[in-house]
Design a protein around this motif. Structure first.
Motif, mmCIF file in Angstrom:
data_model
loop_
_atom_site.group_PDB
_atom_site.id
_atom_site.type_symbol
_atom_site.label_atom_id
_atom_site.label_comp_id
_atom_site.label_asym_id
_atom_site.label_seq_id
_atom_site.Cartn_x
_atom_site.Cartn_y
_atom_site.Cartn_z
ATOM 1 N N ILE A 218 0.841 -1.206 0.000
ATOM 2 C CA ILE A 218 0.000 0.000 0.000
ATOM 3 C C ILE A 218 0.872 1.251 0.000
ATOM 4 N N ALA A 219 1.949 1.228 0.792
ATOM 5 C CA ALA A 219 2.854 2.386 0.851
ATOM 6 C C ALA A 219 3.464 2.651 -0.521
ATOM 7 N N ALA A 220 3.926 1.587 -1.189
ATOM 8 C CA ALA A 220 4.531 1.762 -2.516
ATOM 9 C C ALA A 220 3.495 2.190 -3.543
ATOM 10 N N LEU A 221 2.287 1.631 -3.457
ATOM 11 C CA LEU A 221 1.213 1.987 -4.387
ATOM 12 C C LEU A 221 0.852 3.456 -4.266
ATOM 13 N N SER A 222 0.819 3.950 -3.022
ATOM 14 C CA SER A 222 0.470 5.363 -2.823
ATOM 15 C C SER A 222 1.530 6.295 -3.395
ATOM 16 N N GLN A 223 2.789 5.861 -3.408
ATOM 17 C CA GLN A 223 3.844 6.669 -4.001
ATOM 18 C C GLN A 223 3.844 6.544 -5.525
ATOM 19 N N PHE A 224 3.506 5.355 -6.019
ATOM 20 C CA PHE A 224 3.525 5.084 -7.459
ATOM 21 C C PHE A 224 2.349 5.750 -8.185
ATOM 22 N N ASP A 225 1.228 5.882 -7.499
ATOM 23 C CA ASP A 225 -0.001 6.380 -8.113
ATOM 24 C C ASP A 225 0.175 7.789 -8.663
ATOM 25 N N ASP A 226 -0.160 7.977 -9.934
ATOM 26 C CA ASP A 226 -0.062 9.319 -10.527
ATOM 27 C C ASP A 226 -1.405 10.036 -10.567
ATOM 28 N N LYS A 227 -2.443 9.405 -10.018
ATOM 29 C CA LYS A 227 -3.762 10.034 -9.929
ATOM 30 C C LYS A 227 -3.884 10.644 -8.539
ATOM 31 N N ARG A 228 -3.682 11.951 -8.456
ATOM 32 C CA ARG A 228 -3.599 12.618 -7.161
ATOM 33 C C ARG A 228 -4.845 13.455 -6.887
ATOM 34 N N THR A 229 -5.178 13.583 -5.620
ATOM 35 C CA THR A 229 -6.283 14.453 -5.214
ATOM 36 C C THR A 229 -5.829 15.913 -5.277
ATOM 37 N N PRO A 230 -6.748 16.870 -5.174
ATOM 38 C CA PRO A 230 -6.339 18.280 -5.178
ATOM 39 C C PRO A 230 -5.321 18.626 -4.096
ATOM 40 N N PRO A 594 -0.717 10.973 4.357
ATOM 41 C CA PRO A 594 -0.825 9.963 3.300
ATOM 42 C C PRO A 594 0.434 9.834 2.438
ATOM 43 N N ASN A 595 1.215 10.920 2.340
ATOM 44 C CA ASN A 595 2.425 10.891 1.508
ATOM 45 C C ASN A 595 3.658 10.393 2.251
ATOM 46 N N ASP A 596 3.498 10.093 3.555
ATOM 47 C CA ASP A 596 4.635 9.656 4.369
ATOM 48 C C ASP A 596 4.255 8.402 5.146
ATOM 49 N N PRO A 597 4.441 7.220 4.570
ATOM 50 C CA PRO A 597 4.039 5.981 5.244
ATOM 51 C C PRO A 597 4.656 5.806 6.628
ATOM 52 N N SER A 598 5.824 6.409 6.862
ATOM 53 C CA SER A 598 6.443 6.265 8.186
ATOM 54 C C SER A 598 5.636 6.955 9.282
ATOM 55 N N SER A 599 4.731 7.863 8.906
ATOM 56 C CA SER A 599 3.928 8.593 9.894
ATOM 57 C C SER A 599 2.594 7.916 10.186
ATOM 58 N N TRP A 600 2.287 6.806 9.489
ATOM 59 C CA TRP A 600 1.001 6.155 9.690
ATOM 60 C C TRP A 600 0.932 5.557 11.093
ATOM 61 N N LEU A 601 0.045 6.105 11.904
ATOM 62 C CA LEU A 601 0.020 5.832 13.336
ATOM 63 C C LEU A 601 -0.191 4.353 13.662
ATOM 64 N N PHE A 602 -1.053 3.700 12.920
ATOM 65 C CA PHE A 602 -1.371 2.292 13.209
ATOM 66 C C PHE A 602 -0.787 1.347 12.171
ATOM 67 N N GLY A 603 0.136 1.844 11.376
ATOM 68 C CA GLY A 603 0.762 1.015 10.359
ATOM 69 C C GLY A 603 -0.078 0.844 9.109
ATOM 70 N N ILE A 604 -1.209 1.513 9.053
ATOM 71 C CA ILE A 604 -2.078 1.485 7.876
ATOM 72 C C ILE A 604 -2.415 2.923 7.505
ATOM 73 N N PRO A 605 -2.859 3.192 6.284
ATOM 74 C CA PRO A 605 -3.200 4.571 5.915
ATOM 75 C C PRO A 605 -4.247 5.163 6.849
ATOM 76 N N SER A 606 -4.161 6.453 7.067
ATOM 77 C CA SER A 606 -5.082 7.140 7.968
ATOM 78 C C SER A 606 -6.538 6.892 7.588
ATOM 79 N N ILE A 607 -6.815 6.859 6.288
ATOM 80 C CA ILE A 607 -8.200 6.698 5.826
ATOM 81 C C ILE A 607 -8.783 5.366 6.278
#
Length: 657
Positions: A218-230, A594-607
């Motif tokens: 998931i961390a790599a996918l979030s960095q690889f994804d070129d479809k970004r939110t505003p 979301p752009n920094d996987p090392s900051s994910w509090l529970f080891g999963i994306p905040s969402i």
């Protein structure tokens, strides 16, 4: 014979035997029309708990939901909250509808609404909504079952052939046994649905390599994804804002699932339990006792947890199993390419999109090591797809018989005649659904989505009869018609109609990232209130108050709890706003950047953490409403029935107060 196919046929044969057994048993026990159409008002507690759960969560939950999480990411996973919002509709309306049905002897919702509003127009509109809901919704389920067996038999069974064959048994047991057979088969289907989703989630996690590998992916996918939110976040792990002021929701930036889109999409799915079929489920019970455990524990808690965890793993995990070719090429070290051979099969992919083929492909993974499990999971999927369809077949057939045939053509129809024509109605509905599924393949999913949005347009009528006598016949009828039109004009079918007429509507599907159900209820409720204000009549109000005085005597809160009403409003509105509405944008970042996987509090994306938190809070909200606020508990006073069969009395007879 391929062991996988052998086991598939064995489990299907066992499942069909169970279905036909209950069809025969239901036919033998259906002595009266009420026995056939609403199981003699005698569905037991646990049968209803499981059957209503199976009816609420269809094959779309099993087959389609993981695929859209794969396609759109965790922003779409907010849709898993329908495990709470669907039964939330039941909390609002089922107990009060049961009380009214028990008191006045209604068999169909058309009878209830026509008597309450003194309107045959509304009776016909309710039947129309039931048919528009049932036929395309059933068509989606039937075609999905044909596609599943096409994949699992390696193309030996064609999609259309499989669809028609698999429909035969559901037609037999529903037509023969009525709602009682549907209920008892649904008990098994609910168990199979939940079991299948869990097992497939475990299979996906096994091939991914465990939670640590999933998190890395998931961390790599979030960095690889070129479809970004505003805000510059990956569309896979963030919603793209509160609302987007563009004409066409499908062209939104960073994905279509804005906060307001999620909220109004949940409105659409709430249409499942506000649709006419669920009114008949309410009438079929001996008591409201099953309502609260079904709404709080079976649906919100158990199914909610399964969707939030196991369905999310299936969907997002597809990227790490070879379904996403671009990601696999960029990060081969994070991908176990077990799905690649299936998605490279052109014969399969011509029948479905990649997201539609995801779950069948995950099931297919077990063909070599555990062919018996392929058979079991196939039956789980088949049960999920037939669970909702069977209920809508039965109830729609009942409404055709009672609200049209008996009302207008055969007012003195005997019980045997009503059962006969009810069975003919089931056959007609199934054949119509199969024709739609065969001939309108490109539009089928769109029609299925249209169905639930139509079902939600019953809300003002239900609010009127259960809570608010202010709403008049004219207000509800005009509002309902306007709501159905608004839904149609903001869906793809409306865009196609405008194109055929050569008109540019200046908006697209789901304008302003608001789902068609949201546009429908906006016009519906606005006109219902406005027209009602102009059409008040003291005699009609007195008639409606007959029902509301009865409800106030039997369903009102005790004085000791009336102080909790403002708290209930605050809890509910806050949960809808922050859990599945505009406030959900907070979930993008509150538990880590979301752009920094090392900051994910529970080891999963905040969402994902936010979704799990509000799932737990949603279960608490449902418990508070259903039990503490007594919205789904047994009335303290016994309900005395005035009439066993409303079909035998005239609509202009005044009700005793």
């Amino acid at each position: 014979m391929d062991p996988k196919i052998m086991w598939l046929f064995i489990f299907v044969a066992l499942y069909w035997s169970y279905c036909i057994f209950w069809g025969i048993k239901g036919a033998l026990s259906s002595r009266t029309a009420s026995d056939y159409f609403i199981a003699g008002r005698s569905i037991s507690l646990w049968v209803f708990v499981l059957a209503a759960t199976a009816t609420s969560f269809s094959g779309w939950t099993f087959m389609g939901h993981p695929g859209l999480i794969y396609r759109d990411g965790l922003q779409y996973a907010y849709a898993s909250f329908y495990a709470i919002t669907i039964p939330f509709t039941g909390v609002l309306f089922l107990k009060r509808q049961w009380m009214i049905g028990k008191r006045f002897g209604y068999v169909t919702p058309g009878e209830m609404f026509a008597d309450y509003f003194k309107s045959d127009t509304l009776r016909i509109l309710v039947v129309l909504v039931a048919l528009i809901f049932s036929i395309p919704y059933l068509g989606v389920q039937l075609r999905a079952s044909g596609f599943l067996f096409n994949v699992l038999t390696d193309g030996m069974l064609g999609v259309e052939v499989g669809m028609w064959l698999l429909s035969a048994v559901v037609l037999i047991y529903v037509a023969s046994g009525g709602l009682r057979a549907v209920a008892y088969v649904d008990t098994m289907q609910a168990i199979l649905l939940a079991l299948g989703i869990v097992i497939i989630g475990i299979i996906a996690m096994y091939y991914i390599g465990g939670f640590t590998e999933l998190n890395k992916g998931i961390a790599a996918l979030s960095q690889f994804d070129d479809k970004r939110t505003p805000d510059g976040y990956s569309s896979y792990i963030a919603v793209p804002g509160v609302i987007q002021f563009i004409s066409d929701g499908t062209k939104s930036i960073g994905g279509m699932w804005t906060g307001i889109m999620i909220l109004t999409y949940m409105f659409a799915l709430m249409g499942i339990q506000s649709a006419p079929a669920f009114t008949m489920w309410a009438f079929s019970n001996n008591s409201p006792k099953p309502f609260a455990p079904q709404q709080v524990w079976a649906s919100s808690f158990i199914i909610g947890f399964i969707l939030m965890v196991f369905t999310a793993i299936q969907g997002i995990g597809g990227h790490f199993l070879g379904a996403n070719l671009a990601f696999m090429n960029a990060h081969p070290e994070l991908v176990n390419n077990v799905l690649g051979p299936i998605f490279n099969n052109q014969d399969i992919m011509q029948q479905s999109s990649k997201e539609g083929a995801l779950v069948p492909a995950l099931i297919h993974l077990m063909a070599g090591s555990a062919p018996w499990l392929v058979g079991l999971l196939s039956v789980c999927a088949l049960a999920a797809m037939q669970s909702t369809g069977s209920a809508y077949m039965s109830t729609a057939g009942g409404m055709l018989t009672r609200d049209l045939l008996k009302r207008y053509l055969m007012p003195n129809a005997t019980h045997a005649q009503q059962k006969f024509w009810g069975r003919i109605g089931v056959v007609v509905i199934v054949l119509a659904a199969l024709v739609v599924a065969t001939t309108a393949t490109d539009a089928l999913v769109l029609l299925g989505g249209l169905a639930v949005a139509y079902g939600f347009q019953m809300f003002p009528a239900l609010i009127a009869i259960c809570f608010w006598p202010f709403l008049t016949r004219a207000g509800v009828v005009i509002g309902l018609v306007a709501g159905l039109i608004a839904v149609t004009m903001t869906e793809s079918i409306g865009m196609s109609l405008f194109a055929w007429l050569g008109i540019d509507p200046l908006w697209g599907r789901w304008p302003l990232t608001i789902h068609s159900a949201g546009w429908g209820i906006l016009f519906n409720l606005t006109l219902a209130i406005g027209v009602s204000a102009l059409t008040q009549d003291s005699k009609e109000l007195e008639h409606r108050m007959t029902f509301h005085r009865f409800l106030r005597e039997h369903a009102s809160l005790p004085e000791s709890k009336k102080g909790l009403v403002p708290i209930a409003w605050i809890i509910t509105l806050a949960w809808f706003f922050f859990g599945i509405g505009p406030g959900a944008v907070i979930g993008n970042w509150i538990f880590g950047n979301p752009n920094d996987p090392s900051s994910w509090l529970f080891g999963i994306p905040s969402i994902w953490a936010w979704q799990l938190l509000f799932w737990a809070l949603g279960v608490a909200m449902m418990w508070f409403l259903a039990y503490k606020m007594e919205m789904s508990t047994v009335p303290s006073r016994e309900i005395q029935a005035l009439q066993e069969d409303i079909g035998d009395i005239r609509l202009d007879v005044e009700r005793p107060s």
